[in-house]
Scaffold this active site. Structure first.
Site, PDB file in Angstrom:
ATOM      1  N   CYS A  16      73.381  90.025  52.287  1.00  0.00           N
ATOM      2  CA  CYS A  16      72.144  90.731  51.892  1.00  0.00           C
ATOM      3  C   CYS A  16      70.996  89.759  52.131  1.00  0.00           C
ATOM      4  O   CYS A  16      70.461  89.171  51.197  1.00  0.00           O
ATOM      5  CB  CYS A  16      72.223  91.171  50.437  1.00  0.00           C
ATOM      6  SG  CYS A  16      73.724  92.096  50.017  1.00  0.00           S
ATOM      7  N   ALA A  17      70.639  89.576  53.402  1.00  0.00           N
ATOM      8  CA  ALA A  17      69.866  88.408  53.823  1.00  0.00           C
ATOM      9  C   ALA A  17      68.355  88.523  53.673  1.00  0.00           C
ATOM     10  O   ALA A  17      67.674  87.531  53.417  1.00  0.00           O
ATOM     11  CB  ALA A  17      70.196  88.080  55.273  1.00  0.00           C
ATOM     12  N   ALA A  18      67.801  89.708  53.888  1.00  0.00           N
ATOM     13  CA  ALA A  18      66.345  89.844  53.944  1.00  0.00           C
ATOM     14  C   ALA A  18      65.714  89.630  52.561  1.00  0.00           C
ATOM     15  O   ALA A  18      66.334  89.980  51.554  1.00  0.00           O
ATOM     16  CB  ALA A  18      65.990  91.231  54.475  1.00  0.00           C
ATOM     17  N   PRO A  19      64.517  89.010  52.530  1.00  0.00           N
ATOM     18  CA  PRO A  19      63.641  88.652  53.653  1.00  0.00           C
ATOM     19  C   PRO A  19      63.894  87.275  54.262  1.00  0.00           C
ATOM     20  O   PRO A  19      63.189  86.886  55.178  1.00  0.00           O
ATOM     21  CB  PRO A  19      62.250  88.696  53.022  1.00  0.00           C
ATOM     22  CG  PRO A  19      62.481  88.298  51.604  1.00  0.00           C
ATOM     23  CD  PRO A  19      63.820  88.885  51.224  1.00  0.00           C
ATOM     24  N   GLY A  20      64.892  86.504  53.745  1.00  0.00           N
ATOM     25  CA  GLY A  20      65.283  85.330  54.496  1.00  0.00           C
ATOM     26  C   GLY A  20      65.217  83.979  53.822  1.00  0.00           C
ATOM     27  O   GLY A  20      65.468  82.970  54.477  1.00  0.00           O
ATOM     28  N   LYS A  47      67.191  82.488  51.598  1.00  0.00           N
ATOM     29  CA  LYS A  47      68.494  81.826  51.597  1.00  0.00           C
ATOM     30  C   LYS A  47      69.044  81.695  53.013  1.00  0.00           C
ATOM     31  O   LYS A  47      69.727  80.716  53.328  1.00  0.00           O
ATOM     32  CB  LYS A  47      69.464  82.581  50.696  1.00  0.00           C
ATOM     33  CG  LYS A  47      68.979  82.670  49.243  1.00  0.00           C
ATOM     34  CD  LYS A  47      69.847  83.576  48.407  1.00  0.00           C
ATOM     35  CE  LYS A  47      69.289  83.758  47.011  1.00  0.00           C
ATOM     36  NZ  LYS A  47      68.004  84.527  47.017  1.00  0.00           N
ATOM     37  N   CYS A  97      70.129  87.529  40.394  1.00  0.00           N
ATOM     38  CA  CYS A  97      68.989  87.064  39.599  1.00  0.00           C
ATOM     39  C   CYS A  97      68.889  87.924  38.338  1.00  0.00           C
ATOM     40  O   CYS A  97      67.815  88.419  37.999  1.00  0.00           O
ATOM     41  CB  CYS A  97      67.702  87.078  40.408  1.00  0.00           C
ATOM     42  SG  CYS A  97      67.306  88.676  41.163  1.00  0.00           S
TER      43      CYS A  97
END
Length: 303
Positions: free
Chosen positions: A107-111, A113, A231
């Site tokens: 679940c990468a976006a917005p980037g 991590k 989070c």
């Protein structure tokens, strides 16, 4: 009722916890190791008149002073730094990828991590940044380009059904599972984060989280590493999800170093009990380090 009050029995100082949740969150930037070093960023901030200070537990993070915004300096524009909440840096550190490995960010976006993982990989190997939101993927591409990331492949898919077909059917060495959640730990950054909070939402998103972690464990090689993070404070989205993984997959929880103040994962919550190894997971509360809230667990796939 304040949703955060349900956690009073598990925090060491409920008053300090609630007070911290009510204060604005400090602005933090992470040094992008692909383009800069901490010393280079220090000199750049000093020459640009940016007010900043060190983060004691990590020399690649800086807290900005006053009303400074991460995006209002030329080091940001040139990709030397990335505006990233302090505890958001924890999952990539726990995953600890090596250059040349095959790594998936589910679940990468917005980037934030994803670009951190690329830097830790020395921009070598294969890094797949996946998300199912087209608008957020645009931000991921933009941020990766600004940070000089070249080893990234961007995909759009529901992480619960992620396919290895486009990658030769070969499993990943490491997978980051930073899932969508009820976002309770972001209350300092987003004061309206809990306006629509409900147990129905917590329980509903937990089903999505289980599905994403299930698939991550299936497509990570034996002996590989999966890091699960949120989070939020809700055990239903944290320990309960990891417990589900332990019961349905051949995997185990790993201990990992975290110099940031934290407490162990829970072994019980409202009548439910969790595996004793859940103590190896980490909970980070806002009043301990003047940060947001976070949960992070490191799993090894049986091999």
């Amino acid at each position: 009722m304040d949703p955060l009050s349900r956690y009073d029995p598990i925090v060491d100082d409920p008053t300090a916890f609630h007070d911290a949740c009510g204060r604005p969150l400090p602005s933090v930037v992470r040094v992008n190791g692909i383009k800069a070093t901490p010393d280079r960023v220090r000199r750049a901030f000093e020459s640009a008149g940016v007010e900043f200070g060190p983060v004691g537990w990590h020399d690649g993070l800086f807290r900005l002073g006053g009303d400074e915004s991460p995006g209002n300096s030329w080091p940001f524009v040139h990709g030397w730094v990335y505006g990233q909440e302090e505890v958001s840096a924890v999952p990539a550190l726990a995953l600890d990828p090596d250059p040349g490995e095959r790594v998936l960010d589910c679940c990468a976006a917005p980037g934030s991590k994803t670009t951190q993982l690329a830097a830790r990989m020395d921009d070598r190997g294969l890094l797949v940044g996946n998300d199912n939101n087209l608008g957020r993927l645009s931000a991921l591409r933009s941020n990766a380009e600004r940070c000089g990331v070249t080893n990234l492949v961007v995909t759009r898919a529901d992480a619960r059904n992620f396919s290895l077909k486009s990658f030769g059917g070969e499993a990943f060495d490491r997978t980051l599972v930073d899932v969508p959640c009820s976002c309770e730990g972001t209350i300092r950054k987003n004061p309206d984060a809990l306006e629509d909070w409900s147990m129905d939402h917590v329980e509903g998103i937990a089903g999505v989280q289980k599905g994403i972690l299930d698939r991550a464990l299936e497509i990570t090689r034996p002996g590989g590493t999966v890091v699960y993070s949120t989070c939020t404070f809700a055990p239903e989205e944290n320990e309960a999800i990891v417990q589900h993984a332990l019961e349905t997959h051949e995997c185990r929880l790993l201990e990992y170093e975290l110099p940031l103040d934290h407490v162990s994962g829970l072994t019980a919550w409202e009548g439910d009990s969790f595996d004793d190894s859940m103590r190896r997971a980490k909970r980070i509360y806002p009043h301990h380090n003047d940060t947001g809230g976070f949960f992070c667990a490191k799993l090894e796939v049986a091999g």
